[in-house]
Design an enzyme around this catalytic site. Structure first.
Site, short mmCIF file in Angstrom:
data_model
loop_
_atom_site.label_atom_id
_atom_site.label_comp_id
_atom_site.label_asym_id
_atom_site.label_seq_id
_atom_site.Cartn_x
_atom_site.Cartn_y
_atom_site.Cartn_z
N GLN A 74 0.90 -1.15 0.00
CA GLN A 74 0.00 0.00 0.00
C GLN A 74 0.94 1.20 0.00
OE1 GLN A 74 -1.84 3.16 0.27
NE2 GLN A 74 -0.91 2.92 2.29
N TYR A 139 2.22 4.97 6.67
CA TYR A 139 2.96 4.35 5.57
C TYR A 139 4.46 4.29 5.89
CZ TYR A 139 5.40 3.96 1.12
OH TYR A 139 6.26 3.58 0.12
N ASN A 168 11.58 9.62 -5.04
CA ASN A 168 10.32 9.75 -5.78
C ASN A 168 10.46 9.11 -7.16
OD1 ASN A 168 10.29 11.88 -3.65
ND2 ASN A 168 8.29 12.33 -4.53
N ILE A 198 0.09 23.63 -7.90
CA ILE A 198 1.30 23.53 -7.08
C ILE A 198 0.95 24.04 -5.69
CG2 ILE A 198 3.64 24.39 -6.72
CD1 ILE A 198 3.94 24.58 -9.74
#
Length: 304
Positions: A74, A139, A168, A198
């Protein structure tokens, strides 16, 4: 080598499958297809459609894997905050099902996908593997806990592991329908003629690493870096403003960005050091941001 890739029909997992096959390995994918898709995989790859948090011992007893690359997870930070029970079920219970099956059937190596989220707010930049682990979300906490389980299984049962903490990750096959990375979100909206928002003034920075470079790190980890942890990153900080204008350059789009209020809890700056993985494997990012964005834009356009 016979390798199981959990979550292998997903974004990162499917690229790992591609590179394993190109390197001559036999590959089996385990995926419940809740986020992944068979369309991401070659038609001749065996896919076991099963939840990673279920009993995996029959699969391991039948297939007799040499190694496991564990990508099933997840991955949404907001989702983990909204539903921490589900997050723990997948990221902790799912990992434990994998580890128990590895222990029982003498798997020789496990490679675990971890995350920069384990670090929390950086004390210094770039963030090295020795940085304190103070996650800010369920997480991040479940990823940190997963790392500890690997350490314990190695100590108690002799199961070798390598942990890869991703920066990322972006590139083709990242879901357009689920919560995605910022690059996929920006690309999808710009391609549809919409303006992405943004949050903040656009000076927040992130470390964007292309998915094929991440897949290559997993391939290298199968045969090295035992019982070690490595960042997988470019080591370069890119602001959201720089990212936006790099994308509009690829799209030949002259629009100006739209700004919204900063989001509560967002980390302002995050860049991961990658010296350790460079020294251990000779790995380095091979796809520039400009080239990675070009490939991502082409893929997003192909999905419309």
């Amino acid at each position: 080598m016979k390798v199981l890739v959990t979550g292998g029909a997903g974004f990162i997992g499917s690229h790992i499958v591609d590179q394993l096959l190109a390197d001559g390995h036999e590959v089996v994918v385990l995926d419940n297809l809740s986020a992944g898709s068979r369309a991401n995989l070659p038609t001749d790859v065996k896919v076991i459609e099963q939840d990673v948090a279920s009993d995996l011992t029959p699969v391991f007893a039948k297939e007799r894997f040499d190694a496991v690359i564990h990508q099933a997870a997840q991955v949404g930070v907001p989702d983990s905050i909204r539903d921490p029970l589900h997050d723990a079920s997948v990221n902790i219970n799912g990992l434990l099902q994998v580890l128990e099956a590895c222990r029982k059937y003498a798997v020789k190596k496990i490679v675990l996908a971890s995350s920069a989220a384990v670090y929390g707010t950086p004390i210094e930049l770039p963030v090295s593997e020795e940085h304190p682990l103070i996650p800010l979300s369920p997480y991040g906490l479940t990823k940190k806990t997963g790392e500890e389980y690997l350490r314990i299984y190695q100590a108690l049962h002799g199961l070798p592991y390598t942990i890869l903490r991703y920066a990322n990750v972006y590139g083709p096959r990242q879901s357009l329908s689920r919560e995605s990375g910022v690059i996929t979100i920006f690309t999808d909206r710009l391609c549809r003629g919409e303006m992405p928002t943004i949050f903040g003034d656009g000076t927040d920075t992130r470390d964007y690493v292309y998915v094929e470079d991440v897949a290559r790190a997993n391939l290298l980890a199968l045969s090295g870096g035992d019982n070690q942890i490595f960042n997988v990153s470019t080591g370069s900080a890119v602001t959201l403003n720089e990212l936006f204008f790099a994308l509009t350059d690829v799209l030949n789009d002259q629009r100006e960005p739209c700004y919204g209020p900063p989001r509560l809890g967002d980390i302002r700056h995050s860049t991961l050091a990658n010296g350790k993985i460079r020294r251990a494997f000779g790995w380095k990012p091979s796809v520039s941001l400009a080239e990675g964005l070009r490939r991502t834009v082409e893929w997003v356009k192909s999905q419309s």
